[in-house]
Design a protein around this motif. Structure first.
Motif, mmCIF file in Angstrom:
data_model
loop_
_atom_site.group_PDB
_atom_site.id
_atom_site.type_symbol
_atom_site.label_atom_id
_atom_site.label_comp_id
_atom_site.label_asym_id
_atom_site.label_seq_id
_atom_site.Cartn_x
_atom_site.Cartn_y
_atom_site.Cartn_z
ATOM 1 N N SER A 1 -2.131 1.714 7.825
ATOM 2 C CA SER A 1 -1.315 2.030 6.873
ATOM 3 C C SER A 1 -1.056 3.646 7.062
ATOM 4 O O SER A 1 -2.149 4.340 7.064
ATOM 5 C CB SER A 1 -1.994 1.748 5.389
ATOM 6 O OG SER A 1 -1.234 2.310 4.392
ATOM 7 N N LYS B 1 -1.054 5.218 4.319
ATOM 8 C CA LYS B 1 -1.609 5.765 3.051
ATOM 9 C C LYS B 1 -3.343 5.705 3.186
ATOM 10 O O LYS B 1 -3.895 6.157 2.382
ATOM 11 C CB LYS B 1 -1.324 4.930 1.933
ATOM 12 C CG LYS B 1 -0.032 4.581 1.626
ATOM 13 C CD LYS B 1 0.288 3.527 0.379
ATOM 14 C CE LYS B 1 1.831 3.451 0.358
ATOM 15 N NZ LYS B 1 2.124 2.330 -0.666
ATOM 16 N N PRO C 1 2.974 -4.285 0.352
ATOM 17 C CA PRO C 1 3.021 -4.065 -1.279
ATOM 18 C C PRO C 1 1.525 -3.888 -1.467
ATOM 19 O O PRO C 1 0.473 -4.452 -0.909
ATOM 20 C CB PRO C 1 3.449 -5.184 -2.111
ATOM 21 C CG PRO C 1 3.376 -6.535 -0.917
ATOM 22 C CD PRO C 1 3.383 -5.655 0.507
ATOM 23 N N ASP C 2 1.261 -3.144 -2.789
ATOM 24 C CA ASP C 2 -0.105 -2.630 -3.225
ATOM 25 C C ASP C 2 -0.900 -4.077 -3.447
ATOM 26 O O ASP C 2 -2.171 -3.830 -2.863
ATOM 27 C CB ASP C 2 -0.050 -2.245 -4.612
ATOM 28 C CG ASP C 2 0.637 -0.962 -4.544
ATOM 29 O OD1 ASP C 2 0.800 -0.144 -3.604
ATOM 30 O OD2 ASP C 2 0.960 -0.381 -5.751
ATOM 31 N N HIS C 3 -0.432 -5.330 -3.600
ATOM 32 C CA HIS C 3 -1.522 -6.336 -3.866
ATOM 33 C C HIS C 3 -2.035 -6.799 -2.322
ATOM 34 O O HIS C 3 -2.987 -7.289 -2.202
ATOM 35 C CB HIS C 3 -0.795 -7.690 -4.603
ATOM 36 C CG HIS C 3 0.278 -8.401 -3.741
ATOM 37 N ND1 HIS C 3 1.561 -7.891 -3.703
ATOM 38 C CD2 HIS C 3 0.054 -9.402 -2.986
ATOM 39 C CE1 HIS C 3 2.358 -8.875 -2.929
ATOM 40 N NE2 HIS C 3 1.411 -9.696 -2.614
ATOM 41 N N HIS D 1 -2.129 -4.541 -0.003
ATOM 42 C CA HIS D 1 -3.187 -3.333 0.400
ATOM 43 C C HIS D 1 -4.431 -3.351 0.027
ATOM 44 O O HIS D 1 -5.491 -3.366 0.548
ATOM 45 C CB HIS D 1 -2.389 -2.036 -0.124
ATOM 46 C CG HIS D 1 -2.813 -0.922 0.747
ATOM 47 N ND1 HIS D 1 -3.880 -0.076 0.354
ATOM 48 C CD2 HIS D 1 -2.174 -0.051 1.629
ATOM 49 C CE1 HIS D 1 -3.980 0.933 1.141
ATOM 50 N NE2 HIS D 1 -3.093 0.996 1.757
ATOM 51 N N GLU D 2 -4.488 -3.981 -1.154
ATOM 52 C CA GLU D 2 -6.074 -4.097 -1.947
ATOM 53 C C GLU D 2 -6.827 -5.315 -1.294
ATOM 54 O O GLU D 2 -8.033 -5.179 -1.192
ATOM 55 C CB GLU D 2 -5.742 -4.483 -3.369
ATOM 56 C CG GLU D 2 -5.139 -3.400 -4.293
ATOM 57 C CD GLU D 2 -4.634 -3.644 -5.514
ATOM 58 O OE1 GLU D 2 -4.510 -4.826 -5.923
ATOM 59 O OE2 GLU D 2 -3.928 -2.963 -6.198
ATOM 60 N N LYS D 3 -6.157 -6.286 -0.552
ATOM 61 C CA LYS D 3 -6.960 -7.304 0.082
ATOM 62 C C LYS D 3 -7.769 -6.941 1.103
ATOM 63 O O LYS D 3 -8.494 -7.419 1.847
ATOM 64 C CB LYS D 3 -5.989 -8.516 0.342
ATOM 65 C CG LYS D 3 -5.575 -9.162 -0.934
ATOM 66 C CD LYS D 3 -6.843 -9.913 -1.560
ATOM 67 C CE LYS D 3 -6.297 -10.886 -2.625
ATOM 68 N NZ LYS D 3 -7.385 -11.782 -3.167
ATOM 69 N N ARG E 1 -8.773 -0.084 5.928
ATOM 70 C CA ARG E 1 -7.635 0.531 5.924
ATOM 71 C C ARG E 1 -7.793 1.806 6.842
ATOM 72 O O ARG E 1 -8.473 2.477 6.878
ATOM 73 C CB ARG E 1 -7.072 0.872 4.651
ATOM 74 C CG ARG E 1 -7.066 -0.107 3.671
ATOM 75 C CD ARG E 1 -6.716 0.233 2.153
ATOM 76 N NE ARG E 1 -7.012 -0.534 1.080
ATOM 77 C CZ ARG E 1 -7.946 -1.009 0.732
ATOM 78 N NH1 ARG E 1 -9.164 -0.605 1.115
ATOM 79 N NH2 ARG E 1 -8.282 -2.023 -0.241
#
Length: 153
Positions: free
Chosen positions: A83, A85, A111-113, A115-117, A121
């Motif tokens: 990513s 980010k 998407p954020d959901h 990314h959070e999993k 990163r």
């Protein structure tokens, strides 16, 4: 022994996907495509980019992110997200044979959901002012480092 896998989240460009399938076939990596893709998976451009290597690629299609996550939960694999980010350089982690290297859509990333999993990163450090490296090139760089650590050492 589990193998490192490359996962593509809703890929947009058939040429990039074909190139990644070719890379994976040559390096002995599995590939997961998380649908919907931005093109017909049987598209002739995908076949042209992957050439005859597509037949040798260990490709698994998942009809949705949720189905992919259900499958991943049953396998206990670690999700490593590439990513722009992220802050951790891709060369600064210890890769494992059960890693799934996840790459987002060329047009929008993940998407954020999603990314959070990710348990980890990572980012490819770049010179200032540049947006991102082509996803197929990124997959090659990161997969190469992962294999250098776990298979080629």
């Amino acid at each position: 022994m589990p193998e490192i896998r490359i996962a593509l989240y809703q890929p947009d460009i058939p040429g990039n996907t074909g190139t990644i399938l070719r890379l994976a076939a040559c390096l002995g990596l599995g590939v997961d495509i998380i649908e919907p893709a931005g093109f017909d998976i049987s598209d002739r451009n995908l076949k042209r980019a992957g050439m005859d290597y597509i037949a040798a690629a260990a490709l698994t299609r998942h009809v949705s992110w949720d189905r992919f996550e259900e499958w991943r939960a049953t396998t206990g694999r670690r999700l490593v997200l590439a990513s722009t980010k992220a802050a951790l350089p891709y060369t600064k982690i210890a890769y494992r044979t059960d890693d799934i290297l996840l790459f987002g859509r060329e047009s929008a990333g993940v998407p954020d959901h999603v990314h959070e999993k990710a348990e980890v990163r990572i980012i490819i450090p770049m010179v200032a002012g540049q947006r991102s490296i082509n996803v197929a090139m990124s997959a090659a760089m990161i997969a190469g480092e992962a294999l250098r650590q776990v298979a080629w050492a």
